[in-house]
Design a protein around this motif. Structure first.
Motif, PDB file in Angstrom:
ATOM      1  N   ASP A   1     100.265  14.903 -44.035  1.00 11.84           N
ATOM      2  CA  ASP A   1      99.101  14.633 -44.893  1.00 11.84           C
ATOM      3  C   ASP A   1      98.005  15.689 -44.705  1.00 11.84           C
ATOM      4  OD1 ASP A   1     100.272  12.404 -45.963  1.00 11.84           O
ATOM      5  OD2 ASP A   1      99.265  10.976 -44.634  1.00 11.84           O
ATOM      6  N   ALA A   2      97.900  16.220 -43.474  1.00 10.41           N
ATOM      7  CA  ALA A   2      96.853  17.203 -43.180  1.00 10.41           C
ATOM      8  C   ALA A   2      97.158  18.570 -43.773  1.00 10.41           C
ATOM      9  CB  ALA A   2      96.676  17.331 -41.667  1.00 10.41           C
ATOM     10  N   MET A   3      98.378  18.785 -44.254  1.00 11.13           N
ATOM     11  CA  MET A   3      98.727  20.119 -44.737  1.00 11.13           C
ATOM     12  C   MET A   3      99.410  20.126 -46.108  1.00 11.13           C
ATOM     13  SD  MET A   3     101.931  20.714 -42.064  1.00 11.13           S
ATOM     14  CE  MET A   3     102.092  22.416 -42.482  1.00 11.13           C
ATOM     15  N   LYS A   4      99.722  18.969 -46.669  1.00 12.32           N
ATOM     16  CA  LYS A   4     100.520  18.945 -47.887  1.00 12.32           C
ATOM     17  C   LYS A   4      99.775  19.489 -49.106  1.00 12.32           C
ATOM     18  CE  LYS A   4      99.547  14.112 -49.152  1.00 12.32           C
ATOM     19  NZ  LYS A   4     100.161  12.768 -49.319  1.00 12.32           N
ATOM     20  N   SER A   5      98.434  19.602 -49.036  1.00 10.66           N
ATOM     21  CA  SER A   5      97.678  20.156 -50.156  1.00 10.66           C
ATOM     22  C   SER A   5      98.041  21.612 -50.421  1.00 10.66           C
ATOM     23  CB  SER A   5      96.176  20.037 -49.894  1.00 10.66           C
ATOM     24  OG  SER A   5      95.811  20.771 -48.738  1.00 10.66           O
ATOM     25  N   LYS A   6      98.659  22.259 -49.449  1.00 11.96           N
ATOM     26  CA  LYS A   6      99.029  23.668 -49.600  1.00 11.96           C
ATOM     27  C   LYS A   6     100.462  23.839 -50.092  1.00 11.96           C
ATOM     28  CE  LYS A   6      95.714  25.274 -46.178  1.00 11.96           C
ATOM     29  NZ  LYS A   6      95.457  26.120 -45.010  1.00 11.96           N
ATOM     30  N   PHE A   7     101.081  22.742 -50.497  1.00  6.40           N
ATOM     31  CA  PHE A   7     102.446  22.802 -50.999  1.00  6.40           C
ATOM     32  C   PHE A   7     102.483  22.296 -52.434  1.00  6.40           C
ATOM     33  CE2 PHE A   7     102.875  22.736 -46.466  1.00  6.40           C
ATOM     34  CZ  PHE A   7     103.999  23.509 -46.189  1.00  6.40           C
ATOM     35  N   PRO A   8     103.365  22.859 -53.230  1.00  8.50           N
ATOM     36  CA  PRO A   8     103.477  22.377 -54.618  1.00  8.50           C
ATOM     37  C   PRO A   8     104.023  20.955 -54.680  1.00  8.50           C
ATOM     38  CG  PRO A   8     105.197  23.993 -54.119  1.00  8.50           C
ATOM     39  CD  PRO A   8     104.232  24.019 -52.976  1.00  8.50           C
ATOM     40  N   GLN A   9     104.939  20.615 -53.760  1.00  4.08           N
ATOM     41  CA  GLN A   9     105.468  19.255 -53.741  1.00  4.08           C
ATOM     42  C   GLN A   9     104.643  18.412 -52.782  1.00  4.08           C
ATOM     43  OE1 GLN A   9     106.691  21.602 -51.882  1.00  4.08           O
ATOM     44  NE2 GLN A   9     107.554  20.805 -49.982  1.00  4.08           N
ATOM     45  N   GLN A  10     104.584  17.103 -53.053  1.00  2.00           N
ATOM     46  CA  GLN A  10     103.810  16.202 -52.215  1.00  2.00           C
ATOM     47  C   GLN A  10     104.687  15.385 -51.285  1.00  2.00           C
ATOM     48  OE1 GLN A  10     100.164  15.952 -52.232  1.00  2.00           O
ATOM     49  NE2 GLN A  10     100.775  17.945 -53.050  1.00  2.00           N
ATOM     50  N   SER A  11     106.012  15.454 -51.475  1.00  2.00           N
ATOM     51  CA  SER A  11     106.918  14.686 -50.630  1.00  2.00           C
ATOM     52  C   SER A  11     107.167  15.422 -49.316  1.00  2.00           C
ATOM     53  CB  SER A  11     108.245  14.454 -51.353  1.00  2.00           C
ATOM     54  OG  SER A  11     108.848  15.701 -51.698  1.00  2.00           O
ATOM     55  N   LEU A  12     107.388  14.663 -48.274  1.00  2.00           N
ATOM     56  CA  LEU A  12     107.623  15.216 -46.940  1.00  2.00           C
ATOM     57  C   LEU A  12     108.912  16.031 -46.931  1.00  2.00           C
ATOM     58  CD1 LEU A  12     106.860  15.237 -43.873  1.00  2.00           C
ATOM     59  CD2 LEU A  12     108.346  13.234 -43.664  1.00  2.00           C
ATOM     60  N   PRO A  13     108.859  17.311 -46.509  1.00  3.21           N
ATOM     61  CA  PRO A  13     110.083  18.121 -46.451  1.00  3.21           C
ATOM     62  C   PRO A  13     110.974  17.664 -45.303  1.00  3.21           C
ATOM     63  CG  PRO A  13     108.232  19.348 -45.552  1.00  3.21           C
ATOM     64  CD  PRO A  13     107.668  18.077 -46.111  1.00  3.21           C
ATOM     65  N   THR A  14     112.243  17.995 -45.414  1.00  3.45           N
ATOM     66  CA  THR A  14     113.176  17.672 -44.338  1.00  3.45           C
ATOM     67  C   THR A  14     113.036  18.699 -43.219  1.00  3.45           C
ATOM     68  OG1 THR A  14     114.944  19.021 -45.279  1.00  3.45           O
ATOM     69  CG2 THR A  14     114.784  16.718 -46.022  1.00  3.45           C
ATOM     70  N   LEU A  15     113.667  18.407 -42.103  1.00  2.00           N
ATOM     71  CA  LEU A  15     113.637  19.332 -40.973  1.00  2.00           C
ATOM     72  C   LEU A  15     114.223  20.683 -41.354  1.00  2.00           C
ATOM     73  CD1 LEU A  15     113.248  20.075 -37.996  1.00  2.00           C
ATOM     74  CD2 LEU A  15     115.421  18.919 -37.505  1.00  2.00           C
ATOM     75  N   SER A  16     115.359  20.686 -42.060  1.00  2.00           N
ATOM     76  CA  SER A  16     115.990  21.957 -42.443  1.00  2.00           C
ATOM     77  C   SER A  16     115.119  22.730 -43.425  1.00  2.00           C
ATOM     78  CB  SER A  16     117.372  21.702 -43.062  1.00  2.00           C
ATOM     79  OG  SER A  16     117.266  20.892 -44.226  1.00  2.00           O
ATOM     80  N   GLU A  17     114.408  22.024 -44.319  1.00  2.00           N
ATOM     81  CA  GLU A  17     113.515  22.698 -45.267  1.00  2.00           C
ATOM     82  C   GLU A  17     112.344  23.365 -44.535  1.00  2.00           C
ATOM     83  OE1 GLU A  17     114.161  19.930 -49.272  1.00  2.00           O
ATOM     84  OE2 GLU A  17     112.582  19.438 -47.829  1.00  2.00           O
ATOM     85  N   VAL A  18     111.809  22.687 -43.531  1.00  2.00           N
ATOM     86  CA  VAL A  18     110.702  23.277 -42.762  1.00  2.00           C
ATOM     87  C   VAL A  18     111.202  24.468 -41.961  1.00  2.00           C
ATOM     88  CG1 VAL A  18     109.010  22.853 -40.940  1.00  2.00           C
ATOM     89  CG2 VAL A  18     109.447  21.106 -42.665  1.00  2.00           C
ATOM     90  N   GLU A  19     112.388  24.347 -41.386  1.00  2.00           N
ATOM     91  CA  GLU A  19     112.951  25.460 -40.610  1.00  2.00           C
ATOM     92  C   GLU A  19     113.180  26.690 -41.490  1.00  2.00           C
ATOM     93  OE1 GLU A  19     115.418  23.090 -37.109  1.00  2.00           O
ATOM     94  OE2 GLU A  19     116.389  23.471 -39.040  1.00  2.00           O
ATOM     95  N   THR A  20     113.533  26.483 -42.749  1.00  2.00           N
ATOM     96  CA  THR A  20     113.722  27.602 -43.689  1.00  2.00           C
ATOM     97  C   THR A  20     112.378  28.147 -44.154  1.00  2.00           C
ATOM     98  OG1 THR A  20     115.810  26.668 -44.465  1.00  2.00           O
ATOM     99  CG2 THR A  20     114.737  28.276 -45.906  1.00  2.00           C
TER     100      THR A  20
END
Length: 426
Positions: free
Chosen positions: A190-209
């Motif tokens: 929630d503290a950082m999602k404003s900087k992403f186009p999507q609002q849903s929580l990314p998966t671990l593999s998506e964050v690692e990429t």
């Protein structure tokens, strides 16, 4: 006569037994409580009752050898804000047992974490892979785990003043840990999602990429900013060089003008005078046009153009998520993933603060035994008993109750008397 003698001897034997007990009374443990409104007693078993503020019930629960009956220290919330509990005294020995506050966690969180990782080694490699910032962040979660309001199912001293506690809790706290970690994952996102186009929580593999991609963009922007700043820093020197050139031209113009003034204006000197005039005109043009424009251009570049470009790059950089926060999100997602994949039970007791013998201990355990009961209110709690002892604690041997001792002594007296009477009668 024989019956009368027999009765008198039996009575004397029992009196001796009672006298022996009276001359060696068992030394009792006394209890005093602070803030009784935060003390709640459970009377035991799966159909027990909850009683608040009753010290008599609390003392019974602490001493009845029934670990399922227990006393909760700070019952109103799971996160105590003060040390609430009791002081037990037996002869020269004293121990204070209380709830654990966030301030207390600062004293023993490293010790507790180390013991946790030693008992559940699959999480050790995950923890060791955390950044220092994430380790600090996760450690700050400990007070909110809801483990500082312990349920004490039994208290006793050993003969040397050592302390044993029975802590009543859950056989498996995995779901509780999962809830806490999930909440922290969501808070971090929630503290950082404003900087992403999507609002849903990314998966671990998506964050690692995502981390190396964002790092590449940040490196490119930072490199551009560095180049522009270097250009800004170089401009004052260039302006100085151009200003020095203007000063040199002024000197040359002055010399040429002096020479021109010294040559008589006659037809014979016309060519020489025209040459000097042309030189003066060329230098004046260079000074007033080229160099002046150059200085103005450099000044505008330094004060406006380049700073605007740097500002635009910083704005672009600010729109990208911070690598440190992305790393923390990745680390916490890794912990969540490890917890989800862990198939065994995770036993961890609640924690009590124990002050005795001039030392402070934090009582907890990761080794439990099934209690055989669950609490009457939720059908889940109190499924496990955790035993904690001060270092060097000596378990006491079983001592019969006074009534039992009386019976034994009485029987022994009767037997001995019967033997004597048989001899007499014989």
């Amino acid at each position: 006569m024989k019956r009368t003698l027999k009765t008198l001897v039996i009575g004397a034997s029992m009196a001796v037994g009672v006298s022996a007990i009276a001359s060696n009374p068992a030394q009792a443990t006394t209890f005093s409580f602070n803030n009784t409104s935060e003390i709640k007693t459970y009377t035991g078993g799966s159909d027990g009752q909850f009683i608040t503020g009753d010290t008599t019930a609390a003392i019974k629960a602490l001493t009845d050898k029934n670990a399922s009956s227990n006393v909760e220290l700070w019952h109103s919330t799971e996160n105590p804000t003060s040390n609430v509990g009791f002081t037990a005294t037996k002869g020269q020995y004293s121990a204070t047992v209380t709830s654990v506050t966030a301030e207390d966690w600062k004293s023993f969180s490293s010790q507790w974490l180390g013991d946790l990782l030693e008992n559940y080694t699959p999480f050790k490699s995950v923890w060791n892979g955390f950044s220092a910032a994430t380790q600090l962040q996760v450690t700050s979660y400990f007070p909110s785990l809801g483990m500082g309001d312990p349920n004490i199912g039994g208290f006793q001293f050993d003969t040397n003043g050592g302390v044993e506690l029975k802590l009543v809790g859950h056989l498996d706290v995995k779901s509780k840990l999962a809830t806490t970690i999930s909440m922290q994952v969501n808070n971090t996102w929630d503290a950082m999602k404003s900087k992403f186009p999507q609002q849903s929580l990314p998966t671990l593999s998506e964050v690692e990429t995502l981390i190396p991609q964002v790092q590449t963009q940040l490196n490119a922007i930072t490199g551009q900013i560095t180049k522009l700043q270097s250009a800004v820093d170089a401009i004052p020197g260039q302006i100085t060089t151009s200003s020095q050139a203007v000063n040199t031209i002024n000197t040359e113009i002055s010399l040429l003008q002096t020479a021109l003034n010294e040559i008589p204006d006659t037809p014979a000197n016309k060519t020489l005078r025209d040459t000097l005039k042309n030189q003066i005109a060329g230098l004046t043009l260079l000074k007033t046009k080229s160099l002046t424009n150059q200085i103005a251009g450099l000044t505008a570049l330094k004060n406006t153009t380049l700073p605007d470009q740097i500002s635009q790059l910083n704005t672009l950089k600010a729109k990208l998520p911070e690598i440190s926060k992305l790393t923390s999100l990745k680390d916490i997602l890794s912990l969540q993933d490890a917890l989800n994949k862990y198939e065994g039970e995770i036993g961890a007791s609640e924690i009590a603060k124990v002050v005795t013998g001039g030392k402070t201990y934090y009582a907890y355990s990761f080794k439990s035994t099934a209690s055989g009961i669950t609490a009457s209110d939720d059908g889940v709690s109190y499924s496990a008993i955790y035993t904690w002892q001060t270092p060097g604690y000596v378990p006491s041997t079983s001592v019969p109750e006074p009534s039992v001792v009386l019976g034994i002594l009485g029987v022994a007296g009767i037997v001995a008397t019967q033997r004597k009477l048989k001899k007499v009668s014989g």
